[in-house]
Design a protein around this motif. Structure first.
Motif, PDB file in Angstrom:
ATOM      1  N   THR A   1       0.853  -1.183   0.000  1.00  0.00           N
ATOM      2  CA  THR A   1       0.000   0.000   0.000  1.00  0.00           C
ATOM      3  C   THR A   1       0.887   1.230   0.000  1.00  0.00           C
ATOM      4  OG1 THR A   1      -1.743  -1.158   1.217  1.00  0.00           O
ATOM      5  CG2 THR A   1      -1.821   1.259   1.221  1.00  0.00           C
ATOM      6  N   ILE A   2       0.667   2.095  -0.987  1.00  0.00           N
ATOM      7  CA  ILE A   2       1.367   3.375  -1.079  1.00  0.00           C
ATOM      8  C   ILE A   2       0.355   4.465  -0.752  1.00  0.00           C
ATOM      9  CG2 ILE A   2       2.552   4.995  -2.620  1.00  0.00           C
ATOM     10  CD1 ILE A   2       4.229   2.547  -2.175  1.00  0.00           C
ATOM     11  N   GLU A   3       0.658   5.288   0.252  1.00  0.00           N
ATOM     12  CA  GLU A   3      -0.189   6.418   0.629  1.00  0.00           C
ATOM     13  C   GLU A   3       0.333   7.660  -0.084  1.00  0.00           C
ATOM     14  OE1 GLU A   3      -1.230   4.821   5.117  1.00  0.00           O
ATOM     15  OE2 GLU A   3       0.125   6.521   4.886  1.00  0.00           O
ATOM     16  N   CYS A   4      -0.507   8.276  -0.852  1.00  0.00           N
ATOM     17  CA  CYS A   4      -0.113   9.407  -1.698  1.00  0.00           C
ATOM     18  C   CYS A   4      -0.526  10.732  -1.077  1.00  0.00           C
ATOM     19  CB  CYS A   4      -0.731   9.259  -3.087  1.00  0.00           C
ATOM     20  SG  CYS A   4      -0.307   7.714  -3.884  1.00  0.00           S
ATOM     21  N   GLY A   5       0.258  11.228  -0.154  1.00  0.00           N
ATOM     22  CA  GLY A   5       0.009  12.529   0.445  1.00  0.00           C
ATOM     23  C   GLY A   5      -0.990  12.535   1.580  1.00  0.00           C
ATOM     24  N   THR A   6      -1.639  11.401   1.833  1.00  0.00           N
ATOM     25  CA  THR A   6      -2.648  11.320   2.890  1.00  0.00           C
ATOM     26  C   THR A   6      -2.870   9.859   3.261  1.00  0.00           C
ATOM     27  OG1 THR A   6      -4.959  11.791   3.460  1.00  0.00           O
ATOM     28  CG2 THR A   6      -4.490  11.334   1.156  1.00  0.00           C
ATOM     29  N   ALA A   7      -3.397   9.612   4.450  1.00  0.00           N
ATOM     30  CA  ALA A   7      -3.729   8.245   4.860  1.00  0.00           C
ATOM     31  C   ALA A   7      -5.125   7.843   4.395  1.00  0.00           C
ATOM     32  CB  ALA A   7      -3.611   8.110   6.377  1.00  0.00           C
ATOM     33  N   ASP A   8      -5.862   8.756   3.739  1.00  0.00           N
ATOM     34  CA  ASP A   8      -7.206   8.431   3.243  1.00  0.00           C
ATOM     35  C   ASP A   8      -7.121   7.324   2.205  1.00  0.00           C
ATOM     36  OD1 ASP A   8      -8.250  10.438   4.817  1.00  0.00           O
ATOM     37  OD2 ASP A   8      -8.299  11.911   3.184  1.00  0.00           O
TER      38      ASP A   8
ATOM     39  N   LYS B   1       4.043  17.311   0.133  1.00  0.00           N
ATOM     40  CA  LYS B   1       3.219  16.102   0.278  1.00  0.00           C
ATOM     41  C   LYS B   1       4.141  14.904   0.478  1.00  0.00           C
ATOM     42  CE  LYS B   1      -0.811  17.908  -0.089  1.00  0.00           C
ATOM     43  NZ  LYS B   1      -1.701  17.949   1.037  1.00  0.00           N
ATOM     44  N   VAL B   2       3.686  13.941   1.279  1.00  0.00           N
ATOM     45  CA  VAL B   2       4.523  12.803   1.659  1.00  0.00           C
ATOM     46  C   VAL B   2       3.954  11.512   1.075  1.00  0.00           C
ATOM     47  CG1 VAL B   2       5.473  11.496   3.604  1.00  0.00           C
ATOM     48  CG2 VAL B   2       5.178  13.976   3.792  1.00  0.00           C
ATOM     49  N   ILE B   3       4.829  10.735   0.447  1.00  0.00           N
ATOM     50  CA  ILE B   3       4.481   9.388  -0.005  1.00  0.00           C
ATOM     51  C   ILE B   3       5.010   8.417   1.036  1.00  0.00           C
ATOM     52  CG2 ILE B   3       4.853   7.613  -1.752  1.00  0.00           C
ATOM     53  CD1 ILE B   3       5.177   9.822  -3.806  1.00  0.00           C
ATOM     54  N   LYS B   4       4.120   7.569   1.556  1.00  0.00           N
ATOM     55  CA  LYS B   4       4.499   6.567   2.554  1.00  0.00           C
ATOM     56  C   LYS B   4       4.070   5.197   2.061  1.00  0.00           C
ATOM     57  CE  LYS B   4       4.161   9.525   6.630  1.00  0.00           C
ATOM     58  NZ  LYS B   4       3.672   9.587   8.018  1.00  0.00           N
ATOM     59  N   GLY B   5       4.621   4.157   2.693  1.00  0.00           N
ATOM     60  CA  GLY B   5       4.244   2.814   2.292  1.00  0.00           C
ATOM     61  C   GLY B   5       4.286   1.826   3.438  1.00  0.00           C
ATOM     62  N   PHE B   6       3.487   0.762   3.280  1.00  0.00           N
ATOM     63  CA  PHE B   6       3.537  -0.391   4.177  1.00  0.00           C
ATOM     64  C   PHE B   6       3.102  -1.606   3.380  1.00  0.00           C
ATOM     65  CE2 PHE B   6      -0.693   1.424   4.696  1.00  0.00           C
ATOM     66  CZ  PHE B   6      -1.546   0.331   4.751  1.00  0.00           C
ATOM     67  N   SER B   7       3.460  -2.789   3.867  1.00  0.00           N
ATOM     68  CA  SER B   7       3.090  -4.011   3.152  1.00  0.00           C
ATOM     69  C   SER B   7       2.427  -4.989   4.105  1.00  0.00           C
ATOM     70  CB  SER B   7       4.320  -4.647   2.498  1.00  0.00           C
ATOM     71  OG  SER B   7       5.234  -5.089   3.472  1.00  0.00           O
ATOM     72  N   SER B   8       1.719  -5.950   3.530  1.00  0.00           N
ATOM     73  CA  SER B   8       0.954  -6.902   4.341  1.00  0.00           C
ATOM     74  C   SER B   8       1.844  -7.787   5.199  1.00  0.00           C
ATOM     75  CB  SER B   8       0.055  -7.758   3.441  1.00  0.00           C
ATOM     76  OG  SER B   8       0.831  -8.428   2.460  1.00  0.00           O
ATOM     77  N   THR B   9       3.106  -7.903   4.850  1.00  0.00           N
ATOM     78  CA  THR B   9       4.080  -8.625   5.661  1.00  0.00           C
ATOM     79  C   THR B   9       5.252  -7.687   5.923  1.00  0.00           C
ATOM     80  OG1 THR B   9       3.446 -10.705   4.592  1.00  0.00           O
ATOM     81  CG2 THR B   9       5.524 -10.695   5.809  1.00  0.00           C
ATOM     82  N   ALA B  10       5.453  -7.334   7.182  1.00  0.00           N
ATOM     83  CA  ALA B  10       6.508  -6.381   7.538  1.00  0.00           C
ATOM     84  C   ALA B  10       7.892  -6.913   7.169  1.00  0.00           C
ATOM     85  CB  ALA B  10       6.456  -6.077   9.031  1.00  0.00           C
ATOM     86  N   ASP B  11       8.763  -6.015   6.775  1.00  0.00           N
ATOM     87  CA  ASP B  11      10.174  -6.297   6.481  1.00  0.00           C
ATOM     88  C   ASP B  11      10.401  -7.209   5.276  1.00  0.00           C
ATOM     89  OD1 ASP B  11      11.179  -4.747   8.665  1.00  0.00           O
ATOM     90  OD2 ASP B  11      10.650  -6.398  10.019  1.00  0.00           O
TER      91      ASP B  11
END
Length: 116
Positions: free
Chosen positions: A59-66, A93-103
């Motif tokens: 999941t890539i968040e594009c400038g917001t957590a919405d 604006k900040v691009i953040k990311g997380f994945s379904s399995t950490a690391d």
């Protein structure tokens, strides 16, 4: 006429891949913070690689957590895919990311900074 300079992602150290260390939005890892202001722009290019043995969801968040502003991609094991194809951002604006399995997901890329 705009001047274009290639930049590292701000979340990267020396251009190295960024490991997404969490599986939830509250711990999303910063990939890039765009240039401040509304005149100049960052054209952001990001690839992701799955170093896990199973499919992961990135999941890539594009400038917001919405959630309506997210990019969500399923990545097969040992695969590398383009996940942010030249998105234009500014105004810090900040691009953040997380994945379904950490690391188990790394992201890398670059920014073309457009100075007007």
């Amino acid at each position: 006429m705009a001047t274009v300079t290639k930049q590292l992602l701000t979340g990267s150290t020396n251009g190295m891949p960024i490991t997404l260390t969490t599986a939830v939005t509250s711990g999303a890892v910063t990939i890039h913070t765009a240039i401040a202001g509304t005149t100049d722009m960052d054209e952001v290019w990001v690839w992701a690689t799955n170093i896990h043995t199973g499919v992961i969801t990135l999941t890539i968040e594009c400038g917001t957590a919405d959630e309506d502003q997210h990019i969500r991609v399923k990545i097969q094991p040992d695969d590398t895919v383009l996940v942010v194809p030249g998105m234009i951002l500014n105004n810090a604006k900040v691009i953040k990311g997380f994945s379904s399995t950490a690391d188990k997901c790394n992201v890398f890329g670059y920014v073309n900074r457009l100075d007007y």
